[in-house]
Scaffold this motif. Structure first.
Motif, PDB file in Angstrom:
ATOM      1  N   THR A 239       0.834  -1.201   0.000  1.00  0.00           N
ATOM      2  CA  THR A 239       0.000   0.000   0.000  1.00  0.00           C
ATOM      3  C   THR A 239       0.872   1.256   0.000  1.00  0.00           C
ATOM      4  O   THR A 239       0.495   2.283  -0.580  1.00  0.00           O
ATOM      5  CB  THR A 239      -0.917   0.013   1.240  1.00  0.00           C
ATOM      6  N   LEU A 240       2.032   1.164   0.633  1.00  0.00           N
ATOM      7  CA  LEU A 240       2.924   2.305   0.804  1.00  0.00           C
ATOM      8  C   LEU A 240       3.876   2.442  -0.382  1.00  0.00           C
ATOM      9  O   LEU A 240       3.996   1.532  -1.213  1.00  0.00           O
ATOM     10  CB  LEU A 240       3.723   2.132   2.097  1.00  0.00           C
ATOM     11  N   PRO A 241       4.580   3.568  -0.487  1.00  0.00           N
ATOM     12  CA  PRO A 241       5.609   3.695  -1.512  1.00  0.00           C
ATOM     13  C   PRO A 241       6.705   2.662  -1.300  1.00  0.00           C
ATOM     14  O   PRO A 241       6.922   2.209  -0.177  1.00  0.00           O
ATOM     15  CB  PRO A 241       6.164   5.111  -1.280  1.00  0.00           C
ATOM     16  N   PRO A 242       7.380   2.226  -2.355  1.00  0.00           N
ATOM     17  CA  PRO A 242       7.278   2.779  -3.706  1.00  0.00           C
ATOM     18  C   PRO A 242       6.190   2.155  -4.576  1.00  0.00           C
ATOM     19  O   PRO A 242       5.961   2.619  -5.695  1.00  0.00           O
ATOM     20  CB  PRO A 242       8.655   2.463  -4.299  1.00  0.00           C
ATOM     21  N   VAL A 243       5.513   1.092  -4.086  1.00  0.00           N
ATOM     22  CA  VAL A 243       4.537   0.390  -4.929  1.00  0.00           C
ATOM     23  C   VAL A 243       3.238   1.175  -5.073  1.00  0.00           C
ATOM     24  O   VAL A 243       2.707   1.333  -6.168  1.00  0.00           O
ATOM     25  CB  VAL A 243       4.255  -1.020  -4.371  1.00  0.00           C
TER      26      VAL A 243
END
Length: 272
Positions: A239-243
């Protein structure tokens, strides 16, 4: 009295010299991080990943033999390969294309091969190898000073391969060699999912798992800690960066949180 004053002055001078000299010992890492050949998208992540501090914490030196497991796109390759080019040895242990889903995902990509071929002056001494459940010999037995793995333990847990792969790492390391682990830190208030489907692993769980494989925890670092990460997101750590797996949904919120809260652990091999 004059004798003791001189001794004290010498002690202060020596301490001052040590304080100034200590950061210079890791200058070879900083030089590699600052190299113009590094990819801009990787450089942009340095503020979250702290590469110089993390590699210095593990103890990597210019003459080290280092194995990196599943290098992915090459974030750490672009640092370790030039840092070790002159005097050390760098193995890039890719997933086997005939392995399970996660292992095959980390096989060497054409883009990675192109990166190696475009800059032989930096990557010409990289030693590609294959590592996974079907390819347990990631390096010659007893040859590595360091085996480093960044955010991969959850993949091994998902495949049920963690004990087997940790045993293989143990074989590859020299006596007293170091296993360095970076992983997304799970919440201690919830039980650990043995398959780590969320991508998060409790630090105490990881420590017990690794020590059972013949290692001893000798250090931990909070260099990659992020207290904004509560480890309970809709699509797990991705859910979080970098994805940013939620796409445009609450994108600004997740970007503000930043990359995951990660523990960094240093283990030493016990036995031969």
């Amino acid at each position: 009295m004059r004798k003791y004053i001189l001794m004290a002055a010498c002690a202060v001078a020596c301490l001052t010299h040590q304080a100034v000299a200590a950061p210079q010992s890791d200058s070879f890492l900083q030089h590699a991080v600052d190299a113009p050949t590094r990819t801009d998208k990787f450089k942009a992540r340095d503020a979250a990943r702290h590469p110089v501090q993390e590699l210095a914490f593990f103890g990597v030196r210019p003459r080290s033999t280092v194995v990196e497991i599943w290098p992915g796109g090459g974030y750490w390759t672009q640092i370790l390969a030039p840092a070790l080019y002159a005097h050390g040895t760098y193995y890039a242990a890719f997933g086997g294309p005939d392995g399970d889903k996660d292992e095959a995902h980390f096989a060497m990509s054409p883009a990675f091969r192109q990166m190696l071929d475009q800059h032989p002056e930096i990557y010409g001494r990289v030693k590609p190898t294959v590592f996974g459940a079907h390819h347990p010999e990631l390096a010659p037995p007893g040859s590595a000073d360091f085996v480093l793995t960044f955010r991969n333990l959850h993949n091994w847990m998902a495949a049920g391969d963690a004990p087997k792969l940790l045993a293989a790492i143990h074989r590859a390391l020299k006596p007293g060699g170091v296993l360095g682990i970076e992983e997304h830190r799970g919440n201690t208030r919830t039980p650990q999912d043995p398959q780590a489907e969320s991508g998060y692993v409790r630090q105490d769980y990881a420590t017990a798992l690794i020590e059972k494989a013949g290692f001893k925890l000798v250090g931990s670092s909070e260099v990659d800690a992020n207290p904004r990460d509560t480890a309970d997101w809709p699509k797990g750590v991705w859910t979080l960066p970098p994805v940013l797996a939620m796409g445009q949904v609450d994108r600004a919120k997740y970007q503000a949180i930043g990359e995951a809260d990660n523990f960094v652990l240093k283990f030493r091999k016990i036995g031969g």
